[in-house]
Design a protein around this motif. Structure first.
Motif, PDB file in Angstrom:
ATOM      1  N   ILE A  45      -0.433  -5.446 -20.909  1.00 51.60           N
ATOM      2  CA  ILE A  45      -0.665  -5.286 -19.475  1.00 51.60           C
ATOM      3  C   ILE A  45       0.072  -6.360 -18.671  1.00 51.60           C
ATOM      4  CG2 ILE A  45      -2.434  -5.414 -17.646  1.00 51.60           C
ATOM      5  CD1 ILE A  45      -2.615  -2.810 -19.030  1.00 51.60           C
ATOM      6  N   TYR A  46       0.133  -7.567 -19.219  1.00 50.24           N
ATOM      7  CA  TYR A  46       0.737  -8.685 -18.487  1.00 50.24           C
ATOM      8  C   TYR A  46       2.072  -9.125 -19.079  1.00 50.24           C
ATOM      9  CZ  TYR A  46      -4.036  -8.988 -16.697  1.00 50.24           C
ATOM     10  OH  TYR A  46      -5.256  -8.698 -16.127  1.00 50.24           O
ATOM     11  N   SER A  47       2.685  -8.288 -19.900  1.00 49.40           N
ATOM     12  CA  SER A  47       3.836  -8.730 -20.691  1.00 49.40           C
ATOM     13  C   SER A  47       5.178  -8.633 -19.977  1.00 49.40           C
ATOM     14  CB  SER A  47       3.909  -7.930 -21.992  1.00 49.40           C
ATOM     15  OG  SER A  47       4.190  -6.572 -21.727  1.00 49.40           O
ATOM     16  N   SER A  48       5.243  -7.989 -18.826  1.00 48.47           N
ATOM     17  CA  SER A  48       6.526  -7.847 -18.126  1.00 48.47           C
ATOM     18  C   SER A  48       6.251  -7.635 -16.638  1.00 48.47           C
ATOM     19  CB  SER A  48       7.330  -6.685 -18.734  1.00 48.47           C
ATOM     20  OG  SER A  48       8.622  -6.607 -18.173  1.00 48.47           O
ATOM     21  N   ASP A  49       7.272  -7.216 -15.909  1.00 45.86           N
ATOM     22  CA  ASP A  49       7.202  -7.196 -14.448  1.00 45.86           C
ATOM     23  C   ASP A  49       6.177  -6.234 -13.862  1.00 45.86           C
ATOM     24  OD1 ASP A  49       9.170  -9.162 -13.645  1.00 45.86           O
ATOM     25  OD2 ASP A  49      10.664  -7.825 -14.528  1.00 45.86           O
ATOM     26  N   HIS A  50       5.662  -5.322 -14.642  1.00 43.18           N
ATOM     27  CA  HIS A  50       4.607  -4.433 -14.139  1.00 43.18           C
ATOM     28  C   HIS A  50       3.307  -5.182 -13.869  1.00 43.18           C
ATOM     29  CE1 HIS A  50       4.459  -4.567 -18.538  1.00 43.18           C
ATOM     30  NE2 HIS A  50       3.139  -4.523 -18.384  1.00 43.18           N
ATOM     31  N   LYS A  81       0.822  -1.215   0.000  1.00 40.76           N
ATOM     32  CA  LYS A  81       0.000   0.000   0.000  1.00 40.76           C
ATOM     33  C   LYS A  81       0.853   1.259   0.000  1.00 40.76           C
ATOM     34  CE  LYS A  81      -0.683   0.425   5.025  1.00 40.76           C
ATOM     35  NZ  LYS A  81       0.041   1.702   5.135  1.00 40.76           N
ATOM     36  N   ASP A  82       2.137   1.135   0.349  1.00 40.45           N
ATOM     37  CA  ASP A  82       3.031   2.288   0.340  1.00 40.45           C
ATOM     38  C   ASP A  82       3.657   2.523  -1.033  1.00 40.45           C
ATOM     39  OD1 ASP A  82       2.599   2.769   3.072  1.00 40.45           O
ATOM     40  OD2 ASP A  82       4.175   1.349   3.640  1.00 40.45           O
ATOM     41  N   VAL A  83       3.479   1.565  -1.946  1.00 36.38           N
ATOM     42  CA  VAL A  83       3.989   1.719  -3.312  1.00 36.38           C
ATOM     43  C   VAL A  83       2.918   2.428  -4.131  1.00 36.38           C
ATOM     44  CG1 VAL A  83       4.837   0.560  -5.375  1.00 36.38           C
ATOM     45  CG2 VAL A  83       5.376  -0.378  -3.106  1.00 36.38           C
ATOM     46  N   ILE A  84       3.205   3.607  -4.580  1.00 34.07           N
ATOM     47  CA  ILE A  84       2.196   4.408  -5.277  1.00 34.07           C
ATOM     48  C   ILE A  84       2.302   4.297  -6.796  1.00 34.07           C
ATOM     49  CG2 ILE A  84       1.978   6.051  -3.375  1.00 34.07           C
ATOM     50  CD1 ILE A  84       3.817   7.934  -4.972  1.00 34.07           C
ATOM     51  N   LEU A  85       3.445   3.765  -7.300  1.00 28.46           N
ATOM     52  CA  LEU A  85       3.621   3.692  -8.739  1.00 28.46           C
ATOM     53  C   LEU A  85       4.782   2.759  -9.061  1.00 28.46           C
ATOM     54  CD1 LEU A  85       2.877   4.869 -11.595  1.00 28.46           C
ATOM     55  CD2 LEU A  85       4.675   6.577 -11.206  1.00 28.46           C
ATOM     56  N   ASN A 132      -6.024   5.660 -16.166  1.00 24.03           N
ATOM     57  CA  ASN A 132      -5.633   6.413 -14.980  1.00 24.03           C
ATOM     58  C   ASN A 132      -5.596   7.890 -15.373  1.00 24.03           C
ATOM     59  OD1 ASN A 132      -3.819   7.830 -13.031  1.00 24.03           O
ATOM     60  ND2 ASN A 132      -3.621   5.791 -12.129  1.00 24.03           N
ATOM     61  N   LYS A 133      -6.612   8.647 -14.961  1.00 19.97           N
ATOM     62  CA  LYS A 133      -6.765  10.027 -15.402  1.00 19.97           C
ATOM     63  C   LYS A 133      -5.562  10.890 -15.037  1.00 19.97           C
ATOM     64  CE  LYS A 133     -11.836  10.078 -15.328  1.00 19.97           C
ATOM     65  NZ  LYS A 133     -13.060  10.699 -14.748  1.00 19.97           N
ATOM     66  N   GLY A 166      -3.386  -3.693  -7.847  1.00 14.94           N
ATOM     67  CA  GLY A 166      -4.055  -2.397  -7.880  1.00 14.94           C
ATOM     68  C   GLY A 166      -3.120  -1.219  -7.781  1.00 14.94           C
ATOM     69  N   ILE A 167      -1.815  -1.445  -8.002  1.00 15.03           N
ATOM     70  CA  ILE A 167      -0.825  -0.368  -7.947  1.00 15.03           C
ATOM     71  C   ILE A 167      -0.681   0.246  -9.335  1.00 15.03           C
ATOM     72  CG2 ILE A 167       1.603   0.203  -7.507  1.00 15.03           C
ATOM     73  CD1 ILE A 167       1.652  -2.263  -5.615  1.00 15.03           C
TER      74      ILE A 167
END
Length: 302
Positions: A242-247, A183-187, A210-211, A254-255
């Protein structure tokens, strides 16, 4: 890049890129950026396969660079070891994690990531992985260099993830570990394949729904030398990354994330993905652009 082929729904060009002024600013050593990608993709590192001698050499190289750039360890000796089984084979992986404390929002973390592993040696041929993903790791060093003269407002975790090519194992382990609360990771800003494009196009994924991120990216002046496009995120008929790498793991938790990458090319996951086949001018401009996008985001409370 670990690809999951999902084909869903206009790459949105970002119209503000009409000036070179921002990217003309000296943000980091371009010479060092190219030196690092050339070194990490050389035969010395044997394709950086997870658990291989080349992978171990890459770990030492990354740690030495982070230390020399003043990035402190997030964990002991920068190392986060983990184990996993993939297709019946046991592996030992190692994430490399550095930390820079934010000046204004020290309790909010932005994870800037790139995976350092690649395919290794197959049938006697070295898969050097220059674009995939020595390019992203070398950009991590440029970020660290930038932070020496431009301290970030948010706290930064510089993460060189292992075993991305084996199912995103390193980032999965990082996210389920207790190093910090998710929850402390914002991005998450993830870089995977950013050093070549025949069309001078760099994609950013994760901003469409994400506006704040979309408005921030579209409101910037980055470069007229390359095109930064919002796309590949399920809304434009292009392959969904969206699912192609470590993100992907951050997204599942939900980050918010921004993933920077280029279209696949003829040398993707081939032994011809070498330093000689990257596009140096595009690569330098891409890294500058990513840092300037980060800077716009860092200058506001997320």
């Amino acid at each position: 890049m670990f690809k999951v082929f999902l084909f869903l729904l206009l790459a949105i060009p970002i119209g503000a890129f009409t000036q070179d002024k921002a990217c003309d600013t000296v943000l980091f050593s371009e010479t060092n950026l190219l030196k690092h990608i050339k070194s990490l993709s050389s035969d010395t590192f044997e394709g950086r396969r997870t658990g291989s001698q080349g992978g171990l050499k890459a770990q030492k190289y990354i740690i030495n660079q982070l230390y020399s750039l003043g990035v402190v360890p997030l964990v002991t000796d920068y190392k986060q070891p983990f184990r996993f089984i993939e297709k019946g084979k046991h592996y030992k992986g190692m994430n490399i994690l550095g930390f820079i404390k934010g000046t204004d929002f020290p309790d909010d973390y932005i994870v800037i990531s790139a995976h350092y592993d690649h395919e290794g040696v197959k049938q006697g041929e070295i898969f050097n992985g220059a674009d995939d993903n020595a390019s992203g790791v070398s950009a991590l060093f440029s970020f660290a260099e930038y932070f020496r003269s431009h301290p970030p407002k948010h706290s930064i975790i510089i993460a060189a993830f292992d075993a991305e090519e084996l199912g995103l194992q390193g980032s999965k382990y990082f996210l389920k570990s207790t190093i910090l609360n998710a929850k402390d990771v914002i991005l998450n800003i993830n870089m995977d394949m950013i050093s070549r494009s025949d069309d001078n196009e760099l994609y950013v994924v994760g901003a469409s729904d994400n506006k704040m991120l979309k408005a921030t990216i579209q409101g910037g002046m980055y470069s007229s030398k390359i095109k930064l496009l919002i796309g590949h995120d399920g809304y434009d008929g292009l392959e969904n990354w969206i699912y192609s790498s470590d993100h992907a793991g951050f997204y599942k938790k939900g980050i918010p994330f921004l993933y920077f990458g280029v279209e696949d090319h003829e040398d993707y996951h081939e032994p011809t993905d070498t330093f000689e086949n990257i596009h140096p001018e595009f690569y330098i401009e891409a890294v500058k652009t990513i840092i300037l996008v980060f800077n716009r985001i860092d200058n506001r409370k997320i």
